[in-house]
Design an enzyme around this catalytic site. Structure first.
Site, mmCIF file in Angstrom:
data_model
loop_
_atom_site.group_PDB
_atom_site.id
_atom_site.type_symbol
_atom_site.label_atom_id
_atom_site.label_comp_id
_atom_site.label_asym_id
_atom_site.label_seq_id
_atom_site.Cartn_x
_atom_site.Cartn_y
_atom_site.Cartn_z
ATOM 1 N N GLU A 1 -5.041 -3.164 12.801
ATOM 2 C CA GLU A 1 -5.932 -2.433 11.882
ATOM 3 C C GLU A 1 -6.464 -3.349 10.791
ATOM 4 O O GLU A 1 -7.624 -3.254 10.401
ATOM 5 C CB GLU A 1 -5.173 -1.234 11.287
ATOM 6 C CG GLU A 1 -6.078 -0.196 10.674
ATOM 7 C CD GLU A 1 -5.956 -0.102 9.166
ATOM 8 O OE1 GLU A 1 -6.569 0.791 8.583
ATOM 9 O OE2 GLU A 1 -5.256 -0.938 8.585
ATOM 10 N N GLU A 2 -5.604 -4.255 10.321
ATOM 11 C CA GLU A 2 -6.046 -5.176 9.270
ATOM 12 C C GLU A 2 -6.932 -6.293 9.844
ATOM 13 O O GLU A 2 -7.587 -7.004 9.104
ATOM 14 C CB GLU A 2 -4.833 -5.794 8.554
ATOM 15 C CG GLU A 2 -3.903 -4.773 7.893
ATOM 16 C CD GLU A 2 -4.578 -3.962 6.808
ATOM 17 O OE1 GLU A 2 -5.634 -4.384 6.295
ATOM 18 O OE2 GLU A 2 -4.053 -2.887 6.464
ATOM 19 N N GLU B 1 -3.932 7.615 7.171
ATOM 20 C CA GLU B 1 -4.052 6.354 6.437
ATOM 21 C C GLU B 1 -3.051 6.307 5.290
ATOM 22 O O GLU B 1 -2.401 7.291 4.971
ATOM 23 C CB GLU B 1 -5.481 6.205 5.875
ATOM 24 C CG GLU B 1 -6.406 5.364 6.733
ATOM 25 C CD GLU B 1 -6.002 3.908 6.782
ATOM 26 O OE1 GLU B 1 -5.172 3.466 5.959
ATOM 27 O OE2 GLU B 1 -6.508 3.192 7.662
ATOM 28 N N HIS C 1 0.945 -3.138 0.533
ATOM 29 C CA HIS C 1 0.636 -4.499 1.017
ATOM 30 C C HIS C 1 1.395 -5.571 0.238
ATOM 31 O O HIS C 1 0.876 -6.663 0.001
ATOM 32 C CB HIS C 1 -0.873 -4.787 0.957
ATOM 33 C CG HIS C 1 -1.638 -4.156 2.071
ATOM 34 N ND1 HIS C 1 -2.950 -4.469 2.345
ATOM 35 C CD2 HIS C 1 -1.288 -3.213 2.988
ATOM 36 C CE1 HIS C 1 -3.371 -3.757 3.376
ATOM 37 N NE2 HIS C 1 -2.367 -2.988 3.783
#
EC number: 3.4.-.-
Length: 349
Positions: free
Chosen positions: A27-28, A54, A130
Site C-alpha cells: 500500500e505504501e 484505513e 508510521h
C-alpha cells in the site's frame, strides 16, 4: 476484517450478494496491490461497491472521510446501518482537496475500477503512526469493537440491498452529511443543501436590508459604524492569524515543531489563546478610541450584524463553488439569526 469474516461465515442469515475480503499489501508502494487486483483479477469486473479500511492513527472513532464519487445511496446505507456513526462531508472535501499529503486505495478503486465506495480510518493518536512506537499493544480494543459493530452492520446492509445489483441507477448526485454527537447522521442531497443555503442568505439580506433602508437620520451612524465594525473584525482576524504564524515560526526555530501533537489541548492553549487574546485586544482598542460613547447594547447589535454579514459571505462563496461543507456556514448564520428574531425583546435587554 477477520472477525467480520468469522461472523458472516457462521451466520445463518443469507446474503443476497457475494462479499470479497481483500487483504492487500504494497500500500505504501504507490498502492500497487490494490491496483493489481482491480486491473487484473477476474473478480474485479463483478464488484459494485467497496468499504476501504484505513488508519492514520491507532484508536478513537473510525471516521468516514470519503464516499462515492456521487452514489448517494452509499451514504444512505451508512446512515441507515451504522450503530455508532462518525462521518462528515467536511472531512471528505478537505481530504480530496489535496491539503493533506496522503492517499488511500479508495482512489485506485475509484479511478481504475470506476467503483464507488466508503473510506473509513482511525485518526486518533496519529503521532505514533508510521513510527517504531506503532505496536500491537497500543491498539485500543474498544476502538476495534466500535469499528467492528459499524462495519459489520453496513456490510450486512449492503450485502442484502436491492440497490447493489443495479447501483448505476442510483449513481447521480452528491450528499451533505454529518453526524450529531455520534448519535445519528443528518444527510440530504447537495441540491437541497444549495436551496437551504440561499434561503438563509435571503433571510440575512432581508434582515440587514430592513436596517439599511430605514430613514436616513436613523441609519447614518449605524451604516458608518457597521462598516467600521466590519473593518475591525477583518483586521482582528488578520492580526490574530499573523500572531499565530509568528508563534508557529518561533516554536519551529527552537526545535519544538509538532511537540504539541500528542497532547491536542496544548495546541488549543498555545495557538487558540493567542488568537483570542489578539482579537480581544483589537476590539478593546476600537471601543476605547472609536466607539467611545456607544452603549454595550448598541455595539452588541452592530457586531452581531457584522458577524452575520461576514459568515453570509462565506456561505455564498462556498455554495457558489459547489462545496457541501457550506452547511457549516448555514448553521453558523441561521441559528443565531433565528434565535435573535424569536427572542427579540429579551435580546434587546
Amino acid at each position: 476484517m477477520l472477525e467480520v469474516l468469522r461472523v458472516l461465515s457462521t451466520s445463518s442469515e443469507a446474503l443476497h450478494h457475494a462479499v470479497i475480503f481483500l487483504f492487500n499489501g504494497a500500500e505504501e508502494n504507490v498502492l500497487q496491490a490494490s491496483h493489481g487486483f482491480i486491473t487484473q483479477h477476474p473478480w474485479a469486473s463483478l464488484i459494485r461497491a467497496f468499504i476501504n479500511l484505513e488508519a492514520a492513527g491507532v484508536g478513537g472513532k473510525e471516521l468516514v472521510f470519503q464516499t462515492g464519487p456521487e452514489n448517494p445511496w452509499l451514504v444512505q446505507a451508512y446512515v441507515s446501518a451504522a450503530k455508532h456513526p462518525f462521518a462528515s462531508v467536511v472531512a471528505q472535501e478537505v481530504f480530496q482537496s489535496g491539503i493533506i499529503p496522503s492517499d488511500t486505495d479508495f482512489r485506485i478503486y475509484r479511478d481504475f475500477g470506476n467503483i464507488p465506495g466508503i473510506d473509513l480510518a482511525f485518526i486518533e493518536n496519529g503521532y505514533i503512526y508510521h513510527t517504531k512506537y506503532d505496536t500491537a499493544d497500543r491498539i485500543l480494543t474498544d476502538s476495534i469493537q466500535r469499528a467492528g459493530d459499524n462495519i459489520l452492520a453496513v456490510l450486512k446492509y449492503l450485502a442484502t440491498s436491492d440497490m447493489l445489483a443495479t447501483s448505476s441507477k442510483y449513481r447521480h448526485g452528491n450528499m451533505v452529511f454529518f453526524d450529531v454527537f455520534g448519535l445519528f447522521v443528518i444527510a440530504y442531497p447537495s441540491r437541497v443543501g444549495s436551496i437551504i443555503n440561499y434561503m438563509v442568505v435571503m433571510a440575512v439580506v432581508l434582515y440587514l436590508g430592513k436596517k439599511f433602508l430605514q430613514p436616513k437620520h436613523k441609519t447614518a451612524n449605524y451604516t458608518k459604524d457597521f462598516f467600521c465594525g466590519l473593518g475591525i473584525t477583518l483586521i482582528s482576524w488578520f492580526t490574530s492569524l499573523v500572531t499565530v504564524l509568528i508563534i508557529a515560526v518561533f516554536i519551529s526555530l527552537i526545535g519544538q515543531s509538532l511537540s504539541w501533537y500528542n497532547h491536542f489541548y496544548v495546541s488549543v492553549c498555545l495557538y487558540g489563546t493567542a488568537a483570542v487574546a489578539k482579537i480581544i485586544f483589537i476590539h478593546t482598542l476600537a471601543k476605547r478610541f472609536y466607539f467611545v460613547n456607544a452603549s454595550g447594547q448598541y455595539l452588541g447589535e452592530v457586531f452581531f450584524d457584522v458577524s452575520l454579514f461576514v459568515h453570509c459571505g462565506f456561505l455564498i462563496a462556498l455554495t457558489y463553488r459547489g462545496l457541501c461543507s457550506a452547511f457549516i456556514s448555514a448553521v453558523w448564520v441561521a441559528f443565531p439569526l433565528l434565535t435573535k428574531l424569536c427572542v427579540h425583546k429579551g435580546f434587546k435587554q
